[in-house]
Design an enzyme around this catalytic site. Sequence first.
Site, PDB file in Angstrom:
ATOM      1  N   GLU A  97     -19.430 -82.460 -52.861  1.00 56.14           N
ATOM      2  CA  GLU A  97     -20.344 -81.410 -52.460  1.00 56.14           C
ATOM      3  C   GLU A  97     -20.697 -80.505 -53.633  1.00 56.14           C
ATOM      4  OE1 GLU A  97     -19.217 -80.989 -47.794  1.00 56.14           O
ATOM      5  OE2 GLU A  97     -17.701 -80.603 -49.288  1.00 56.14           O
ATOM      6  N   CYS A 151     -22.470 -74.299 -57.947  1.00 59.74           N
ATOM      7  CA  CYS A 151     -21.031 -74.560 -57.878  1.00 59.74           C
ATOM      8  C   CYS A 151     -20.846 -76.066 -57.837  1.00 59.74           C
ATOM      9  CB  CYS A 151     -20.476 -73.888 -56.618  1.00 59.74           C
ATOM     10  SG  CYS A 151     -18.728 -74.192 -56.362  1.00 59.74           S
ATOM     11  N   CYS A 197      -8.395 -83.556 -54.627  1.00 55.19           N
ATOM     12  CA  CYS A 197      -7.633 -82.795 -55.621  1.00 55.19           C
ATOM     13  C   CYS A 197      -6.181 -83.242 -55.524  1.00 55.19           C
ATOM     14  CB  CYS A 197      -7.754 -81.300 -55.306  1.00 55.19           C
ATOM     15  SG  CYS A 197      -7.067 -80.228 -56.589  1.00 55.19           S
ATOM     16  N   CYS A 245      -3.016 -76.620 -52.748  1.00 55.85           N
ATOM     17  CA  CYS A 245      -2.988 -75.200 -52.409  1.00 55.85           C
ATOM     18  C   CYS A 245      -3.137 -75.082 -50.893  1.00 55.85           C
ATOM     19  CB  CYS A 245      -4.093 -74.460 -53.149  1.00 55.85           C
ATOM     20  SG  CYS A 245      -3.951 -74.687 -54.937  1.00 55.85           S
ATOM     21  N   CYS A 258      -6.500 -74.100 -49.079  1.00 54.83           N
ATOM     22  CA  CYS A 258      -7.747 -74.715 -49.539  1.00 54.83           C
ATOM     23  C   CYS A 258      -8.035 -76.014 -48.797  1.00 54.83           C
ATOM     24  CB  CYS A 258      -7.653 -74.973 -51.048  1.00 54.83           C
ATOM     25  SG  CYS A 258      -9.034 -75.931 -51.695  1.00 54.83           S
ATOM     26  N   CYS A 281     -16.371 -70.807 -50.370  1.00 51.54           N
ATOM     27  CA  CYS A 281     -15.238 -71.221 -51.204  1.00 51.54           C
ATOM     28  C   CYS A 281     -14.157 -71.869 -50.358  1.00 51.54           C
ATOM     29  CB  CYS A 281     -14.561 -70.015 -51.835  1.00 51.54           C
ATOM     30  SG  CYS A 281     -15.588 -69.081 -52.876  1.00 51.54           S
TER      31      CYS A 281
HETATM   32  N1  SAH Z   1      -9.481 -76.057 -58.379  1.00 56.02           N
HETATM   33  C1  SAH Z   1     -10.001 -74.932 -58.993  1.00 56.02           C
HETATM   34  C2  SAH Z   1     -11.450 -74.663 -58.659  1.00 56.02           C
HETATM   35  C3  SAH Z   1     -11.900 -74.867 -57.226  1.00 56.02           C
HETATM   36  S1  SAH Z   1     -11.505 -73.697 -56.020  1.00 56.02           S
HETATM   37  C4  SAH Z   1      -9.169 -73.710 -58.659  1.00 56.02           C
HETATM   38  O1  SAH Z   1      -8.314 -73.803 -57.797  1.00 56.02           O
HETATM   39  O2  SAH Z   1      -9.353 -72.673 -59.290  1.00 56.02           O
HETATM   40  C5  SAH Z   1     -12.548 -72.266 -56.284  1.00 56.02           C
HETATM   41  C6  SAH Z   1     -11.900 -70.979 -55.727  1.00 56.02           C
HETATM   42  O3  SAH Z   1     -11.933 -70.945 -54.293  1.00 56.02           O
HETATM   43  C7  SAH Z   1     -10.437 -70.874 -56.125  1.00 56.02           C
HETATM   44  O4  SAH Z   1     -10.102 -69.586 -56.534  1.00 56.02           O
HETATM   45  C8  SAH Z   1      -9.752 -71.219 -54.835  1.00 56.02           C
HETATM   46  O5  SAH Z   1      -8.451 -70.739 -54.854  1.00 56.02           O
HETATM   47  C9  SAH Z   1     -10.650 -70.548 -53.821  1.00 56.02           C
HETATM   48  N2  SAH Z   1     -10.439 -71.040 -52.459  1.00 56.02           N
HETATM   49  C10 SAH Z   1      -9.960 -72.234 -52.075  1.00 56.02           C
HETATM   50  N3  SAH Z   1      -9.893 -72.299 -50.719  1.00 56.02           N
HETATM   51  C11 SAH Z   1     -10.340 -71.116 -50.247  1.00 56.02           C
HETATM   52  C12 SAH Z   1     -10.550 -70.593 -48.932  1.00 56.02           C
HETATM   53  N4  SAH Z   1     -10.280 -71.318 -47.861  1.00 56.02           N
HETATM   54  N5  SAH Z   1     -11.038 -69.359 -48.819  1.00 56.02           N
HETATM   55  C13 SAH Z   1     -11.365 -68.638 -49.919  1.00 56.02           C
HETATM   56  N6  SAH Z   1     -11.204 -69.090 -51.175  1.00 56.02           N
HETATM   57  C14 SAH Z   1     -10.690 -70.300 -51.352  1.00 56.02           C
HETATM   58 FE1  SF4 Z   2      -7.306 -78.042 -55.767  1.00 55.03          FE
HETATM   59 FE2  SF4 Z   2      -8.142 -76.361 -53.880  1.00 55.03          FE
HETATM   60 FE3  SF4 Z   2      -5.959 -75.776 -55.279  1.00 55.03          FE
HETATM   61 FE4  SF4 Z   2      -8.347 -75.646 -56.457  1.00 55.03          FE
HETATM   62  S1  SF4 Z   2      -7.635 -74.359 -54.772  1.00 55.03           S
HETATM   63  S2  SF4 Z   2      -6.480 -76.600 -57.291  1.00 55.03           S
HETATM   64  S3  SF4 Z   2      -9.398 -77.369 -55.407  1.00 55.03           S
HETATM   65  S4  SF4 Z   2      -6.196 -77.533 -53.873  1.00 55.03           S
END
Ligand code: SAH
Ligand code: SF4
Length: 393
Positions: free
Chosen positions: A115, A128, A135, A139, A142, A370
Amino acid sequence: MTNTAPITQDVLTIPRKLPDGPMNLVGLTRARLREVLIENGTPEKQAKMRVNQIWQWIYQWGVRDFAEMTNLSKAYRAELAEKFVVEIPEVVSRQISTDGTRKYLVRIAGGHEVEVVYIPETDRGTLCISSQVGCTLTCSFCHTGTQKLVRNLTAGEIIGQVMMARDDLDEWPEPGQSTADNGPRRLSNIVLMGMGEPLYNFDNVRDAMNIAMDGEGISLSRRRITLSTSGVVPEIAKTADEIGCMLAVSFHATTDEVRDKLVPINKRWNIAALLDALRAYPKLSNSERITFEYVMLKDVNDSDEDARQLVQLIKGIPAKINLIPFNEWPGSPYERSTKDRIKKFSDIVYNAGYASPVRTPRGEDIMAACGQLKSATERARKSRKAIEAEAGL
Ligand code: SAH
Ligand code: SF4
């Protein structure tokens, strides 16, 4: 099951050259493009000039058909067309949110989908982009983290997302003109904040961003590109050195105990190690500020004490703190902090001298916000129980 953050990068990138097809030129560095032209019969003394010409057609004017590259001889164009293609990922669908955000689903080799989100604002337009399908990291807040890593994107697939968006926004200048002649840019900024951990696909991300920054092409300033990492510490200095873009870090917690649960890579490189690498970044990359991303999770990381602790931790680092209200997704094990809580947290950070913007969720109606990105075709989803177990809930 314990949550072990992977230490090494999974190199799953498919080769650029498909077994029987012509080679795709998109994503090759200038040096590599020169090599492949020579390997395919371009005389060495012409190679530099040919690289410049082809580069400009592809990245400055968005041309994909060799026949249109009119400053090359007809015979040479025909030769190129026999051996090469100029290809970008195919758009499968495009959704436009009521707020103007566009979410694209694009298909890459192997039938995988990623996406890409375009966010228009008054003074800029941010794209973006994704760096991996899925991944390796998990996290717990996420959505992408619930999807297994399928593979790394190639450099061509990464820069291809930018080219796709420029197609859709109708932003390629006419041949002979430059982007500057075209009025304000609709796509003025890139953030590597889509699916995947960019620093686990370093080489391809670097090559793609160097193409985006090349002055004879898409020509975006390095200050308009922001790479977001969850904290792959050994790659941070390399990012400064080899890309030099702005850096954002998914910080999200102020103690190792909480960060271990939210961003499990913290077990490998903890807050202290991460802060050391971040402290060195601005000087190494000559960029102004690091963005600390902080997702606001109700009763998990959103107390006044957390805000004060955060300010303490980052002391001395030129920083901006981006508060991201948690975006829910089906089965997500957290709730968004209340508006009031986010405001109080933001005030503490602001009063300590840091910009603390609250990121307005964009494109929520199309699941483009995000952390909500996950293509519908990838069904390797973990169960809610597994997600909760990994989050230590
Ligand atoms: N993998 C990289 C970049 C992608 S995530 C990283 O983790 O930095 C982009 C941002 O969105 C990151 O700060 C991530 O922590 C945040 N993010 C992920 N899931 C989210 C959610 N459900 N609500 C708000 N922010 C989120
Ligand atoms: Fe991967 Fe999501 Fe963690 Fe970013 S926030 S490193 S995309 S699992």
